[in-house]
Write a protein that holds these residues in place. Structure first.
Motif, PDB file in Angstrom:
ATOM      1  N   SER A 157       0.861  -1.183   0.000  1.00 46.41           N
ATOM      2  CA  SER A 157       0.000   0.000   0.000  1.00 46.41           C
ATOM      3  C   SER A 157       0.896   1.231   0.000  1.00 46.41           C
ATOM      4  O   SER A 157       1.672   1.431   0.949  1.00 46.41           O
ATOM      5  CB  SER A 157      -0.894   0.018   1.235  1.00 46.41           C
ATOM      6  OG  SER A 157      -1.400   1.305   1.481  1.00 46.41           O
ATOM      7  N   GLU A 165       0.262   4.263   0.645  1.00 41.11           N
ATOM      8  CA  GLU A 165      -0.009   5.089   1.817  1.00 41.11           C
ATOM      9  C   GLU A 165       0.650   4.506   3.069  1.00 41.11           C
ATOM     10  O   GLU A 165       1.273   5.228   3.855  1.00 41.11           O
ATOM     11  CB  GLU A 165      -1.519   5.219   2.043  1.00 41.11           C
ATOM     12  CG  GLU A 165      -2.260   5.982   0.954  1.00 41.11           C
ATOM     13  CD  GLU A 165      -2.534   5.114  -0.281  1.00 41.11           C
ATOM     14  OE1 GLU A 165      -2.307   3.882  -0.220  1.00 41.11           O
ATOM     15  OE2 GLU A 165      -2.953   5.683  -1.303  1.00 41.11           O
ATOM     16  N   GLN A 166       0.517   3.201   3.253  1.00 40.76           N
ATOM     17  CA  GLN A 166       1.104   2.562   4.432  1.00 40.76           C
ATOM     18  C   GLN A 166       2.629   2.586   4.375  1.00 40.76           C
ATOM     19  O   GLN A 166       3.300   2.773   5.399  1.00 40.76           O
ATOM     20  CB  GLN A 166       0.604   1.120   4.551  1.00 40.76           C
ATOM     21  CG  GLN A 166      -0.884   0.990   4.828  1.00 40.76           C
ATOM     22  CD  GLN A 166      -1.265   1.396   6.243  1.00 40.76           C
ATOM     23  OE1 GLN A 166      -0.943   0.725   7.211  1.00 40.76           O
ATOM     24  NE2 GLN A 166      -1.969   2.524   6.351  1.00 40.76           N
ATOM     25  N   CYS A 167       3.199   2.410   3.180  1.00 35.72           N
ATOM     26  CA  CYS A 167       4.655   2.482   3.024  1.00 35.72           C
ATOM     27  C   CYS A 167       5.166   3.860   3.422  1.00 35.72           C
ATOM     28  O   CYS A 167       6.147   3.994   4.167  1.00 35.72           O
ATOM     29  CB  CYS A 167       5.059   2.169   1.586  1.00 35.72           C
ATOM     30  SG  CYS A 167       4.813   0.444   1.088  1.00 35.72           S
ATOM     31  N   GLN A 208       3.657   6.119   5.320  1.00 39.97           N
ATOM     32  CA  GLN A 208       3.438   6.340   6.750  1.00 39.97           C
ATOM     33  C   GLN A 208       4.492   5.620   7.583  1.00 39.97           C
ATOM     34  O   GLN A 208       4.973   6.153   8.596  1.00 39.97           O
ATOM     35  CB  GLN A 208       2.040   5.867   7.149  1.00 39.97           C
ATOM     36  CG  GLN A 208       0.909   6.744   6.634  1.00 39.97           C
ATOM     37  CD  GLN A 208      -0.462   6.188   6.999  1.00 39.97           C
ATOM     38  OE1 GLN A 208      -0.601   5.495   8.004  1.00 39.97           O
ATOM     39  NE2 GLN A 208      -1.447   6.489   6.186  1.00 39.97           N
ATOM     40  N   LEU A 232       3.797   0.100  14.506  1.00 41.90           N
ATOM     41  CA  LEU A 232       3.949  -0.366  13.128  1.00 41.90           C
ATOM     42  C   LEU A 232       4.048  -1.885  13.165  1.00 41.90           C
ATOM     43  O   LEU A 232       4.903  -2.429  13.866  1.00 41.90           O
ATOM     44  CB  LEU A 232       5.212   0.237  12.499  1.00 41.90           C
ATOM     45  CG  LEU A 232       5.732  -0.390  11.196  1.00 41.90           C
ATOM     46  CD1 LEU A 232       4.697  -0.347  10.092  1.00 41.90           C
ATOM     47  CD2 LEU A 232       7.031   0.297  10.766  1.00 41.90           C
ATOM     48  N   ILE A 283      -0.103   1.318  11.649  1.00 43.95           N
ATOM     49  CA  ILE A 283       0.418   1.125  10.300  1.00 43.95           C
ATOM     50  C   ILE A 283       0.733  -0.359  10.134  1.00 43.95           C
ATOM     51  O   ILE A 283       1.299  -0.979  11.044  1.00 43.95           O
ATOM     52  CB  ILE A 283       1.704   1.956  10.073  1.00 43.95           C
ATOM     53  CG1 ILE A 283       1.509   3.407  10.500  1.00 43.95           C
ATOM     54  CG2 ILE A 283       2.166   1.859   8.623  1.00 43.95           C
ATOM     55  CD1 ILE A 283       2.800   4.169  10.682  1.00 43.95           C
ATOM     56  N   CYS A 284       0.389  -0.919   8.975  1.00 44.41           N
ATOM     57  CA  CYS A 284       0.647  -2.343   8.724  1.00 44.41           C
ATOM     58  C   CYS A 284       1.348  -2.532   7.384  1.00 44.41           C
ATOM     59  O   CYS A 284       0.940  -1.952   6.373  1.00 44.41           O
ATOM     60  CB  CYS A 284      -0.652  -3.149   8.714  1.00 44.41           C
ATOM     61  SG  CYS A 284      -1.471  -3.229  10.327  1.00 44.41           S
ATOM     62  N   LEU A 285       2.382  -3.355   7.389  1.00 46.66           N
ATOM     63  CA  LEU A 285       3.042  -3.795   6.171  1.00 46.66           C
ATOM     64  C   LEU A 285       2.947  -5.321   6.139  1.00 46.66           C
ATOM     65  O   LEU A 285       3.232  -5.987   7.141  1.00 46.66           O
ATOM     66  CB  LEU A 285       4.503  -3.356   6.140  1.00 46.66           C
ATOM     67  CG  LEU A 285       4.757  -1.842   6.136  1.00 46.66           C
ATOM     68  CD1 LEU A 285       6.263  -1.563   6.195  1.00 46.66           C
ATOM     69  CD2 LEU A 285       4.135  -1.177   4.906  1.00 46.66           C
TER      70      LEU A 285
END
Length: 290
Positions: A120, A122-124, A126, A215, A231-233
């Motif tokens: 994502s 956006e997530q990257c 953030q 995160l 935040i999730c990766l």
């Protein structure tokens, strides 16, 4: 009746069970996870009975046969038992060592591609900004994720004020003590993949309760870390013969470290200082002795 547990089935049938069936019942209740991984031959041998007796035991509990008995016993253990069942299936197939090498590398390629496709933007962004803004970064990961935590610490420490992996010799109690002094300006990075360790989830909850940004590096939206994270990766970790593949996770960690280095205002200076500091320990430039 379909919703009965094995324990309740045994309780209902206990008065009618034979001596050998009671011995099997006791073993199943004492070691439910272990028995759930056994074939009928293994269970029968463990209890000192015949395969036919093991099948009759399952029917005495109101089940069609041993396969259904194992399935009922495994309820609630599905995530933990998945790699065992995959290994059981694969060991039944004929394959050379080279075949397994090739299949394993192909799985890593597939996981890496799935991980890339799931990114994502956006997530990257953030995640990188949260890392660069943080006064201190604490990384939580135990088991195999503890090794990954160390690699993430190595990747980020060059560009961040303070990065500490809590997967040290002090274990979870040391991690809990460190998290007790969290400040709003800190960042906690949690790493957990199947089979998820409860300690990681508990400490993630503690960080969230402290109002600190969390995160998560995990495998899918249904991971127990996701509700606790800001935040999730995600990294794909499916592996046929093992519980997980760490290869895609390591790729994600290196990608995150690279993105941080790219956006850090001090990355060039840090890289030059690092190169200078390690130069005395490098073989480059030293005479060879043949």
């Amino acid at each position: 009746m379909a919703e009965q547990t094995i324990a309740s089935r045994i309780q209902d049938a206990m008065s009618a069970l034979s001596e050998s069936h009671r011995r099997m019942a006791d073993h199943a209740l004492a070691h439910p996870f272990k028995v759930a991984t056994m074939s009928i031959d293994e269970f029968a041998q463990q209890c000192g009975v015949s395969v036919a007796t093991a099948n009759r035991f399952a029917r005495a509990l109101g089940l069609p046969g041993y396969a259904q008995f194992r399935a009922e016993l495994a309820r609630g253990f599905e995530e933990a038992l998945a790699p065992v069942e995959r290994l059981r299936l694969e060991r039944g197939k004929s394959a050379s060592a080279a075949d397994i090498f090739a299949a394993s590398l192909y799985e890593d390629e597939r996981n890496a591609e799935h991980t890339r496709m799931a990114l994502s933007p956006e997530q990257c962004e953030q995640a990188v900004q949260a890392i660069l803004r943080a006064e201190r970064i604490f990384i939580i990961g135990f088991g195999s994720s503890g090794f990954l935590a160390g690699l993430l610490q190595r990747g980020l420490s060059q560009h961040c004020r303070m990065v500490e992996s809590l997967a040290g010799p002090g274990g979870v109690s040391h991690a809990a003590r460190q998290l007790s002094r969290l400040q709003p300006s800190d960042l906690v990075i949690c790493i957990a993949f199947p089979r998820y360790l409860a300690d990681t989830v508990t400490l993630a909850q503690a960080a969230r309760n402290a109002g600190v940004t969390v995160l998560a590096l995990t495998d899918k939206p249904s991971s127990p870390l996701v509700p606790l994270a800001d935040i999730c990766l995600y990294a794909a970790t499916q592996r046929q013969l093992l519980s997980n593949s760490e290869t895609a996770v390591l790729g994600l960690i290196e990608a995150l470290s690279a993105a941080v280095a790219h956006q850090s205002q001090h990355s060039l200076v840090a890289a030059a200082q690092l190169a200078e500091s390690v130069m005395p320990w490098l073989i480059y430039g030293k005479p060879r002795h043949d």
